[in-house]
Design a protein around this motif. Structure first.
Motif, mmCIF file in Angstrom:
data_model
loop_
_atom_site.group_PDB
_atom_site.id
_atom_site.type_symbol
_atom_site.label_atom_id
_atom_site.label_comp_id
_atom_site.label_asym_id
_atom_site.label_seq_id
_atom_site.Cartn_x
_atom_site.Cartn_y
_atom_site.Cartn_z
ATOM 1 N N ASP A 199 -2.900 9.044 -2.043
ATOM 2 C CA ASP A 199 -3.453 8.749 -0.731
ATOM 3 C C ASP A 199 -4.967 8.578 -0.868
ATOM 4 O O ASP A 199 -5.526 8.635 -1.967
ATOM 5 N N ARG B 73 8.329 4.202 2.616
ATOM 6 C CA ARG B 73 7.427 5.004 3.434
ATOM 7 C C ARG B 73 6.316 4.082 3.925
ATOM 8 O O ARG B 73 6.278 2.896 3.583
ATOM 9 N N LYS B 74 5.431 4.610 4.743
ATOM 10 C CA LYS B 74 4.307 3.826 5.252
ATOM 11 C C LYS B 74 2.995 4.454 4.803
ATOM 12 O O LYS B 74 2.902 5.672 4.655
ATOM 13 N N TYR B 75 1.999 3.600 4.613
ATOM 14 C CA TYR B 75 0.637 4.063 4.401
ATOM 15 C C TYR B 75 -0.115 3.845 5.703
ATOM 16 O O TYR B 75 -0.114 2.738 6.255
ATOM 17 N N ASP C 121 0.816 -1.218 0.000
ATOM 18 C CA ASP C 121 0.000 0.000 0.000
ATOM 19 C C ASP C 121 0.847 1.266 0.000
ATOM 20 O O ASP C 121 0.407 2.323 -0.457
ATOM 21 N N SER C 122 2.068 1.167 0.512
ATOM 22 C CA SER C 122 2.920 2.350 0.589
ATOM 23 C C SER C 122 3.438 2.774 -0.782
ATOM 24 O O SER C 122 4.006 3.864 -0.926
ATOM 25 N N TRP D 243 9.034 9.861 2.688
ATOM 26 C CA TRP D 243 10.009 8.855 2.253
ATOM 27 C C TRP D 243 11.241 8.922 3.152
ATOM 28 O O TRP D 243 11.652 10.007 3.578
ATOM 29 N N PHE E 123 0.274 9.098 3.623
ATOM 30 C CA PHE E 123 1.593 8.480 3.613
ATOM 31 C C PHE E 123 2.536 9.222 4.554
ATOM 32 O O PHE E 123 2.448 10.444 4.696
ATOM 33 N N THR E 124 3.471 8.494 5.148
ATOM 34 C CA THR E 124 4.571 9.134 5.861
ATOM 35 C C THR E 124 5.591 9.612 4.832
ATOM 36 O O THR E 124 5.567 9.164 3.679
#
Length: 273
Positions: A27, A75-77, A21-22, A97, A94-95
């Motif tokens: 988004d 990164r994270k979703y 998902d990331s 990168w 998202f966070t």
């Protein structure tokens, strides 16, 4: 993922985890806008399954760079409030990168595009072990209908529209990946799923059989696997069939030695540097 986490913990392997998902392009809010824009121009097949909604090039670059250096950009979703709270962000975002820590032994990707191949990218070519996990299509639809209605509050009609919208990308970008995988796990119900759109319950593991297909059967100890997986049998020279409840055990037995060989190979390469 839980099965592999158990293997990594037991064998003392330090792993970098990456969620598919990331590597979505948009988004949650942006995706809703992108779908509406696609509909407005007559495109009714825009979905999370296709290249327009994903960062295939960036995913390929991560796999390539990690294989070369042990690092890469990730990164994270943030799916929900719980995941978003530590970052002070909204769910569905998202966070930033960032670079992976350089002290991991393996990269573990869980997502929809780990073996995707298109005219411009070959993500599958940069993965050392490709694993497919998929239910038969009617079971997949039953699971999606149940999840989206229970968790997201969608109507059956809305979920059906999503399934239909995703179908071209599913056929063109999801299904072909299972021809590139090294091992496929497919769950097949042994109860009637003829009309998934009226099913009231998701078939359980005990109401299913598990089809395990090896792309290259050479070196696979089939007699050992058959002896350890009770009530299993071989339907083809590269395929084992076993009760659905044996999935965790089957994965442990099959992938532990494969993962250990990957770590041994990586350690040998590090020693030569």
């Amino acid at each position: 993922m839980r099965t592999f986490q158990q293997i990594f913990r037991r064998e003392g392997i330090n792993v970098a985890y990456v969620e598919g998902d990331s590597f979505h392009r948009y988004d949650r809010a942006e995706m809703k806008t992108a779908i509406a824009d696609a509909h407005a121009r007559g495109d009714h097949s825009f979905s999370h399954f296709g290249p327009e909604a994903n960062l295939f090039e960036e995913l390929q670059e991560l796999f390539k760079v990690y294989g070369e250096t042990g690092s890469g950009k990730v990164r994270k979703y943030l799916h929900d409030e719980k995941e978003a709270a530590p970052y002070g962000q909204q769910p569905g975002t998202f966070t930033p990168w960032e670079e992976l820590a350089g002290d991991t032994d393996l990269l573990f990707y869980e997502g929809l595009h780990g073996a995707v191949v298109t005219d411009t990218v070959d993500v599958a070519g940069h993965a050392d072990l490709r694993i497919g996990v998929v239910p038969v299509i009617n079971l997949e639809w039953i699971q999606k209908l149940a999840r989206d209605k229970a968790v997201r509050g969608y109507t059956a009609e809305a979920v059906t529209d999503t399934i239909l919208r995703r179908m071209p990308d599913y056929v063109n970008y999801i299904c072909p990946q299972f021809s590139h995988t090294d091992v496929n796990f497919q769950r097949v119900p042994v109860v009637d799923t003829s009309n998934p759109f009226i099913a009231r319950e998701i078939p359980t593991a005990d109401e299913s059989m598990l089809i395990i297909r090896f792309r290259d059967p050479h070196g696979i100890d089939f007699p050992y696997l058959l002896s350890m997986l009770h009530d299993s049998f071989m339907s083809r020279p590269n395929t084992i069939v076993c009760p659905g409840g044996k999935m965790d055990l089957a994965m442990q037995l099959i992938f532990t030695p494969m993962i250990l060989r990957l770590v041994e190979r990586r350690n040998a390469e590090r020693a030569r540097v």
